[in-house]
Enzyme design. Sequence first.
Site, PDB file in Angstrom:
ATOM      1  N   HIS A   1     -72.873   6.866  48.660  1.00 52.49           N
ATOM      2  CA  HIS A   1     -74.068   7.628  48.301  1.00 52.49           C
ATOM      3  C   HIS A   1     -73.876   8.355  46.970  1.00 52.49           C
ATOM      4  O   HIS A   1     -73.686   9.567  46.939  1.00 52.49           O
ATOM      5  CB  HIS A   1     -74.385   8.613  49.438  1.00 52.49           C
ATOM      6  CG  HIS A   1     -75.596   9.454  49.224  1.00 52.49           C
ATOM      7  ND1 HIS A   1     -76.658   9.079  48.408  1.00 52.49           N
ATOM      8  CD2 HIS A   1     -75.947  10.667  49.736  1.00 52.49           C
ATOM      9  CE1 HIS A   1     -77.575  10.041  48.430  1.00 52.49           C
ATOM     10  NE2 HIS A   1     -77.160  11.010  49.205  1.00 52.49           N
TER      11      HIS A   1
ATOM     12  N   CYS B   1     -80.220  14.533  46.549  1.00 52.74           N
ATOM     13  CA  CYS B   1     -79.988  13.198  47.102  1.00 52.74           C
ATOM     14  C   CYS B   1     -81.155  12.249  46.843  1.00 52.74           C
ATOM     15  O   CYS B   1     -81.029  11.042  47.046  1.00 52.74           O
ATOM     16  CB  CYS B   1     -79.760  13.314  48.604  1.00 52.74           C
ATOM     17  SG  CYS B   1     -78.866  14.805  49.052  1.00 52.74           S
TER      18      CYS B   1
END
Lengths: 393, 173
Positions: free
Chosen positions: A339, A89
Amino acid sequence: MTSLRRVALVGGGATRFGVRAATWAELVQEAGAALYRALPELAEVEVDSLFVGAAEPERFAFQSHVAPLAAEQLGIRPRRILQRTELACASGQSAIRSAYAAIASGLSDIAVAVGVEKMNLPSMAEANTAMACVMDRAWDGVHGATAPPFFAMVAQRHMLEHGTTEEQLAAVSEKNHRFANTNPTAQFYEKRFDREKLLRLPLVAPPLRLGDCSSMTDGAAAVVLVAEEHARRFTRTPVWVRGTGQYSDFHNLAHAGSLTEWRGLTIAAQEAFRGAHIGPKDLDLAELHDCFTISEIVEYEALGLCAPGEGGRYAAEGRSDLGGEVVVNPRGGLLGCGHPLGATGIAQALEVYQQFAGLVPSARQVPSPTWALVHNLSGSANVHSVMLYGGAA
Amino acid sequence: MADDASPPTRRPAASVEVARPPKPEEPKRKPGATPFLLDFYPLEDERSTRVSRFFDSLREGRFTTTRCPKDGLLWPPRAVCPECHTEALEWTELPGRGHLYAFSAVLAGAPLGMEADLPFVVGLVDLEGTTLRLFGRIVGRPWNECRIGAPVRVEPYTIDDGRVFFRFRVDGP
Ligand SMILES: [Zn+2]
């Protein structure tokens, strides 16, 4: 550190985030179009280095060796450094940190950091498989450890230990979705959520509901970092990298320790603040990694914006909202923007640049910002990566 | 890399004793089985891992891990201690019981091979009498009837192709 060169963030561009009818490579092309539209000067100089933040192209796009593939999409032929950065991430921020290190050390003068992820596949089970590989696959992923149940346990413990409520979680989600309504590149630009609606959304991983979770998102973003002597060629409002820090002390979930105290973020932020001689209360805005509502709450606490256990109240009282103490996630956050793993950290840096340059709509403009912090966690919050940016000086 | 001036180190072919390692056998895969690179379960045989004993023990109903004489219990089972880097690790039996420290459930969005399990419970378990807190699948109770502190026990199970793994079964209120 005194021998390092000063490094400026001078702008960038992003694609629309969302469920996109575009391939991995096409998303990079689009980010390139947005980048060269925003910075036409870039076509007149030599980009000597390219850093490509991409978390799982092997899984999501069945593609390895993505750095030269991305370079070709952008039409960049790097003579100094070409590399991919992978940190799940935080892959996008890793690209920026690498570009920063390259320029600060003198290896690079003008670098592009591009981040991309293509996460929506015809088979979402395959996409979920990719997400479970972020954990220790053979010992944790095998049990079904994707992000939602892990962060749900963080929320469960935070509720137990500190009395945090679903309504406080919804306050984070409402704020970030409201900011996303000002951001045409956000996945949820056109979708409105009030707190009551958020509390009625279905549970995904109890106690987390759909509105507590960031989405699987396709998108790409690119920014330019340059050595000080090149900064004014691109912009009148360069944003300076003023600090950076990172910390990791575990991977297997057996070593997570307390779920609600993210010591790694405290350490990474202290390292980032150190050289600038400022602290959390000096920040004007912060792009924090709100992969889940509970993440943003724990991050307030770990950063020292509020006392341990007070994060839920901090959100509900509007102290992280426009007009509060520190504006957190004016871009719309991961919750509102989506995201795309590799692109997120780049898009956050782009927001910082645009905030400092006064290029964002007034509904999310932080008044005359001086200091901004960008944070990404990765995996099970077992890695924390922080960049500190400062304005004119 | 060989130095031409140095004497040949290979003996004549006729005198070579054949002591090749056994030819690796492909672990048995059923037609249509999940490809290795989409399969979460570790390869557990001794050709694939240095901790195959964990799986052998598990098959016999014993839950074990490696232990460093100097640094104590290591999880997951390892070949080398991360603190002192010794390879001289011992196998030790772990208590098969513990208590739920935290839990949640996956109600949607399962990875490949787990879709049929939906909804399923996962949690962190404090293993009784140790400092280990292990993540695992929790079975035997729906998520909304689980509670923090509930007793659980380790339960080995076998998957289609004969490999063995473990999960936790709720063992009381
Ligand atoms: Zn040791």
